[in-house]
Every structure is written in C-alpha cells, then in structure tokens.
Design a protein around this motif. Structure first.
Motif, mmCIF file in Angstrom:
data_model
loop_
_atom_site.group_PDB
_atom_site.id
_atom_site.type_symbol
_atom_site.label_atom_id
_atom_site.label_comp_id
_atom_site.label_asym_id
_atom_site.label_seq_id
_atom_site.Cartn_x
_atom_site.Cartn_y
_atom_site.Cartn_z
ATOM 1 N N ARG A 225 -36.871 -10.456 63.941
ATOM 2 C CA ARG A 225 -37.461 -9.542 62.954
ATOM 3 C C ARG A 225 -36.450 -9.253 61.834
ATOM 4 N N PRO A 226 -36.945 -8.777 60.692
ATOM 5 C CA PRO A 226 -36.029 -8.359 59.628
ATOM 6 C C PRO A 226 -35.062 -7.305 60.178
ATOM 7 N N ASN A 227 -33.834 -7.367 59.676
ATOM 8 C CA ASN A 227 -32.783 -6.411 60.049
ATOM 9 C C ASN A 227 -32.233 -6.573 61.462
ATOM 10 N N ALA A 249 -34.886 -4.299 55.009
ATOM 11 C CA ALA A 249 -35.598 -5.301 55.800
ATOM 12 C C ALA A 249 -36.208 -6.344 54.863
ATOM 13 N N GLY A 250 -36.053 -7.602 55.181
ATOM 14 C CA GLY A 250 -36.587 -8.668 54.330
ATOM 15 C C GLY A 250 -35.574 -9.152 53.305
ATOM 16 N N THR A 251 -34.292 -9.013 53.616
ATOM 17 C CA THR A 251 -33.253 -9.444 52.667
ATOM 18 C C THR A 251 -33.242 -10.965 52.510
ATOM 19 N N LEU A 335 -25.712 -3.905 70.012
ATOM 20 C CA LEU A 335 -25.474 -3.172 71.261
ATOM 21 C C LEU A 335 -24.591 -1.946 71.033
ATOM 22 N N ASP A 336 -23.794 -1.969 69.952
ATOM 23 C CA ASP A 336 -22.941 -0.807 69.630
ATOM 24 C C ASP A 336 -23.805 0.432 69.321
ATOM 25 N N HIS A 337 -25.049 0.208 68.928
ATOM 26 C CA HIS A 337 -25.972 1.302 68.595
ATOM 27 C C HIS A 337 -26.857 1.691 69.759
HETATM 28 N N1 GTP Z 1 -24.337 -1.388 63.999
HETATM 29 C C1 GTP Z 1 -24.627 -2.649 63.793
HETATM 30 N N2 GTP Z 1 -25.178 -3.035 62.641
HETATM 31 C C2 GTP Z 1 -25.460 -4.343 62.472
HETATM 32 C C3 GTP Z 1 -25.206 -5.300 63.465
HETATM 33 N N3 GTP Z 1 -25.617 -6.509 63.001
HETATM 34 C C4 GTP Z 1 -26.106 -6.290 61.784
HETATM 35 N N4 GTP Z 1 -26.013 -5.007 61.440
HETATM 36 C C5 GTP Z 1 -26.472 -4.365 60.205
HETATM 37 O O1 GTP Z 1 -27.872 -4.480 60.174
HETATM 38 C C6 GTP Z 1 -28.327 -4.632 58.826
HETATM 39 C C7 GTP Z 1 -29.198 -5.860 58.696
HETATM 40 O O2 GTP Z 1 -28.407 -7.013 58.926
HETATM 41 P P1 GTP Z 1 -28.783 -8.435 58.386
HETATM 42 O O3 GTP Z 1 -27.775 -9.370 58.955
HETATM 43 O O4 GTP Z 1 -28.979 -8.431 56.934
HETATM 44 O O5 GTP Z 1 -30.181 -8.618 59.116
HETATM 45 P P2 GTP Z 1 -31.184 -9.868 59.021
HETATM 46 O O6 GTP Z 1 -31.696 -10.083 60.399
HETATM 47 O O7 GTP Z 1 -30.548 -11.009 58.355
HETATM 48 O O8 GTP Z 1 -32.355 -9.261 58.165
HETATM 49 P P3 GTP Z 1 -33.376 -9.991 57.139
HETATM 50 O O9 GTP Z 1 -32.605 -10.935 56.299
HETATM 51 O O10 GTP Z 1 -33.949 -8.864 56.386
HETATM 52 O O11 GTP Z 1 -34.398 -10.675 57.990
HETATM 53 C C8 GTP Z 1 -27.075 -4.675 57.986
HETATM 54 O O12 GTP Z 1 -26.845 -3.402 57.450
HETATM 55 C C9 GTP Z 1 -25.985 -5.056 58.966
HETATM 56 O O13 GTP Z 1 -24.705 -4.572 58.599
HETATM 57 C C10 GTP Z 1 -24.622 -4.853 64.704
HETATM 58 O O14 GTP Z 1 -24.372 -5.607 65.635
HETATM 59 N N5 GTP Z 1 -24.360 -3.534 64.807
#
Ligand code: GTP
Ligand code: MG
Length: 459
Positions: A225-227, A249-251, A335-337
């Motif tokens: 999923r996004p994010n 979301a959707g970057t 997992l940190d969250h």
């Molecule tokens: N706390 C935390 N934040 C994370 C982690 N992995 C990614 N993020 C944060 O989550 C957000 C989304 O991360 P992306 O890597 O852009 O997510 P994506 O899956 O590529 O999302 P889309 O491109 O929108 O599909 C960013 O703000 C990251 O910094 C993680 O393991 N822990």
C-alpha cells in the motif's frame, strides 16, 4: 562468410591499457605478418612465441610479442597470428593499418568465432556461450556460460535428437515397404519415448525463466500500500537516494529500478506505486504498471505497515498479487512504530512467508542488512538447486525447445487419432530440426548472421 579473406581486428578493448592484442586469421595470416617484420615468423612451428619489431613504411611501430598458431591448431582452425603490442591506441591503429595494407580485411563482429563454428571447433550453442562468457558479470552467469562452452548443454540436446532420429528412421523404413502391413516402430514404444523426450524438452524450456533471470538479474518487485515504506527500503537496499520518499500517500507514481548484487546474483530491484483505489488517472496507470511488474518479475517483496493494516486487508492484497506472482515474500515494516504483536499475522506468514525474518524497520540499517542476507540466502538456494542441472539462458534455445515440444504434442495427439506414418515422420523431422537448430546442425544463414553480429569485434 568470406573464406578466402584473412581477417584482422583489435581483440582487446580500445583505449589505453598495458597491452593491446591484434588478431589475424586466414590463409594469408603468416604472409601478411611477415610483410611487417625484418625477420619472418612463418617458418616457426605452431604455438611459437617470438619477439619482433613491427614496421610500416614510416619505420618501427613497436616491439611486439607475436604468437603463431598453424592451421588446424587454432581457435578458428585457420592460420592465426596474435600480436601483443604496448597498449597505446596510436600503436594499435598504426599496426592495424599496416596489416590492412598488407592484405588483411577488417573482421566483422564475431567473425573469429563464426569461423571457429564453421570449421567445427565449436557448435552453435557453444559459440553463443563464448558471447555469454565475455558478457558474464557475476558468478552464476560465468559458471553457466562455462558449462555451455564445455558442451554439456549441446550433449543433452544431441542425445534427445538421436533418440528421436532412431525412431524416425524406423517409421520411414515402414513407409518404404509401402503397401505391406509392417510395423518396425512399435507405437506404444514411440508413445513412451515421445512422452519422455517431451518432458525433458519442457523442463529445459521452462528452465529459461529462471536461467534468464539469473543471467540478466533476478527481478524483485517491492509492492504494498502507499506509505508502506517501499521507496525507503528501495533506497536503503541500493544505498542511494534514488526514489522520492515522503509521508504523502501515493508519492511513487512510476516504477523505478536499479541493479544490485545480492549474494552471488544480480537483482533488479523495482520500486512501484502503492496499491490502493486510485485517486486519479495517473495514479491508476501507476498501479496498473505495478501489477505488470509483479507479473513479469521473478519475485515480489510485499511490505505492509502492521499499525494500519488488518490481517484481512493484507490477505486481500496478497490474494490479488498471487494471481500474478508465484513467489511472494511478506515483510511487516515500520516495526519501530508498531506497539502490537506481529503474531496476529501468523496466518499470513504461513501462507505466503518464505523468509524467517517477519518484520523490519526500513530506517534501521542493520535490519535492512539482515533482510538483504535473507534474500541472498533465497537466491543462493535457487542457484544451488539448479547448479547441477542444465539451464537454458538463451531465448533462441528456449524458442526452439518450445517449437519442438509442440511438434511432439502433435505426435501424441496424432497417435490417438491413428495418424499415418508419413505425418508422424513429418512431425518427428520438424521436432528434430528444431533441436538441431540449437547446436547449429542445420544451415540457416539468417540465424547465423544474427547470432554472430551480436558479438564484439575481435572475437
Ligand atoms: N517510522 C518509520 N517510518 C518509516 C519507515 N519506513 C518508511 N517510513 C516513512 O514512511 C513514509 C512513507 O515512506 P515511503 O518510502 O515514501 O513509502 P512508499 O511505500 O514508497 O509510499 P508510496 O510511494 O506513496 O507508495 C516516509 O515518511 C518514510 O520516512 C520505518 O520503518 N519506520
Ligand atoms: Mg514510494
């Protein structure tokens, strides 16, 4: 093919290096090299190495080490001269020019190997392995090309072909007896043989998907999923900030890929647009592309955020993905969250798992490195599993095997319907021809020129 010409080429890459090697092959190779020397080499026995000054009309070009190989004892089976020069572009070009003036012609790409093939040093599959060996960038590609060059693959193909030929000749013998009702080729034996050979042909053909993935790089799609953190993990694995990461979301809209070495293999890692109900046409197209990548890749790494996704939602995504991808690894991210217990997803991991690692934080370098080692173990296992088998890595071979398999199927169908001997023999012959085309035992100018033109000049 121009058998009367003596060909010449620079066999090392052009540019500055310690040495440049120029290669000559053909009937006049010794006469041509002698024309550039004060003291001939043509009178020396085969495999002699001589130090000689090389001259053109302006004077000394270089002190060179010259190796000569007599007709029948060389790669091309022709007279061959290898000239090792000091690695200056200028020296190489001036020497080439002098050799051309003395009667040589410039070699076409792959022409040395083409001559080796035409004179029986190598069969076609082995000649193709030479190109693969030169292009090999990692352990698997190197080992496989070497195996093919040594003739392992060709032997497998030849033995399948000979078994089919034996039966074809029996059937054709029956045809010679015309009206008389004789059956030299037992139909039930023929059926068993065709089933057995078809199974082997299909195994070889099917090994191409994996073989090609391992040769060119295994495609691994990051989906979710996004994010979910796909782009974050992508960047961490490639150790670069290539993908845009944001909390919107959707970057990621369009897929981005990068080749990285994981264990012994190359992996083409693909970061994709997050899967959800699209909010606009561009996002919809991005998600379509995600599924296309999932479909065409060897494996999918599905990432999810356990703080946001229920077991049912994860299973729904995975069931959609599993329609397109046979191999899925599931990893919980962030997992940190996450404050809950990952074991609520046990049913998901049991169904799709594969890795002993269940979750990571993509922001944690050591956890990403653990994921990388687990992926390496998976890929190494693939290579180990197939290392003693014959693997097809060449699309042309896979295509011929497929065509042969179709002919064999026609024979099986035909036998059910009581097909006549001459039609059985026709399909057998066509199947045999397909196998023969792999090792080049049938003439086909067009196929040959296509294969050798993809070589580099000087090989
Ligand atoms: N706390 C935390 N934040 C994370 C982690 N992995 C990614 N993020 C944060 O989550 C957000 C989304 O991360 P992306 O890597 O852009 O997510 P994506 O899956 O590529 O999302 P889309 O491109 O929108 O599909 C960013 O703000 C990251 O910094 C993680 O393991 N822990
Ligand atoms: Mg992204």
């Amino acid at each position: 093919m121009r058998p009367n010409e003596t060909i010449v080429a620079l066999s090392t890459a052009s540019g500055v290096g310690a040495l440049s090697v120029i290669r000559l092959s053909g009937t006049k190779a010794f006469v041509i090299i002698d024309a550039l020397l004060k003291k001939p080499v043509s009178n020396k026995p085969t495999h002699t190495v001589c130090l000689r000054g090389i001259y053109d009309e302006q004077g000394l070009i270089d002190e060179a080490v010259i190796t000569i190989f007599h007709e029948g004892k060389s790669y091309t089976k022709e007279n061959v001269v290898e000239i090792s020069l000091h690695g200056s572009e200028y020296i190489a070009q001036r020497t080439l020019l002098a050799l051309l003036k003395a009667g040589a012609v410039m070699a076409e790409p792959g022409e040395f190997t083409q001559r080796a093939f035409l004179h029986g040093t190598l069969d076609l599959a082995q000649a193709e392995a030479v190109a693969d060996l030169i292009a090999a960038e990692h352990k698997f590609a190197h080992e496989n090309a070497l195996k093919q060059l040594k003739g392992g693959f060709s032997d497998d193909i030849k033995s399948l072909r000979e078994r089919l030929l034996h039966f074809t000749s029996l059937i054709e013998l029956e045809l010679d007896f015309g009206e008389e009702d004789v059956e030299f080729a037992s139909r039930s034996e023929l059926k068993d043989l065709v089933i057995d050979i078809r199974q082997k042909v299909d195994e070889l053909r099917d090994s191409f998907t994996l073989g090609n993935a391992l040769k060119k790089g295994f495609a691994l799609v990051l989906a979710g999923r996004p994010n979910a953190g796909k782009s974050t993990l992508f960047n961490a694995l490639i150790k670069d900030e290539k993908a845009i990461v944001s909390d919107i979301a959707g970057t990621t809209r369009d897929a981005i890929d990068e080749r990285i070495a994981i264990g012994d293999v190359w992996v083409r890692l693909i970061d994709t647009a997050g899967i959800r109900e699209a909010t606009d046409a561009i996002e919809r197209e991005g998600i379509n592309r995600t599924f296309k990548h999932i479909e065409s890749s060897g494996a999918t790494l599905y990432l999810f955020d356990p703080s946001l996704m229920s077991v049912e939602e994860v299973l729904k995504d995975l069931s959609e993905i599993s329609e397109k991808s046979e191999r899925i690894w599931v990893i919980a991210n962030k997992l940190d969250h996450f404050k809950g217990d990952l074991s609520i997803y046990n049913s998901v991991f049991e169904k799709y798992g594969g890795l002993s690692l269940k979750g990571i934080s993509a922001l944690d370098v050591s956890q990403v490195s653990e994921l990388r080692s687990q992926l390496a173990m998976q890929f190494t296992e693939d290579v180990r599993r197939i290392s003693d088998q014959t693997i097809v890595t060449n699309a042309r071979h896979s295509h011929s095997l497929d065509a042969c398999s179709n002919e064999l199927q026609q024979i099986l169908d035909g036998m059910e319907m009581g097909l006549s001997g001459d039609l059985l023999s026709f399909h057998l012959r066509t199947g045999i021809k397909e196998l023969a085309s792999i090792t080049g035992e049938i003439d086909n100018e067009e196929v040959l020129s296509k294969i050798f033109s993809s070589f580099c000049i000087g090989k």
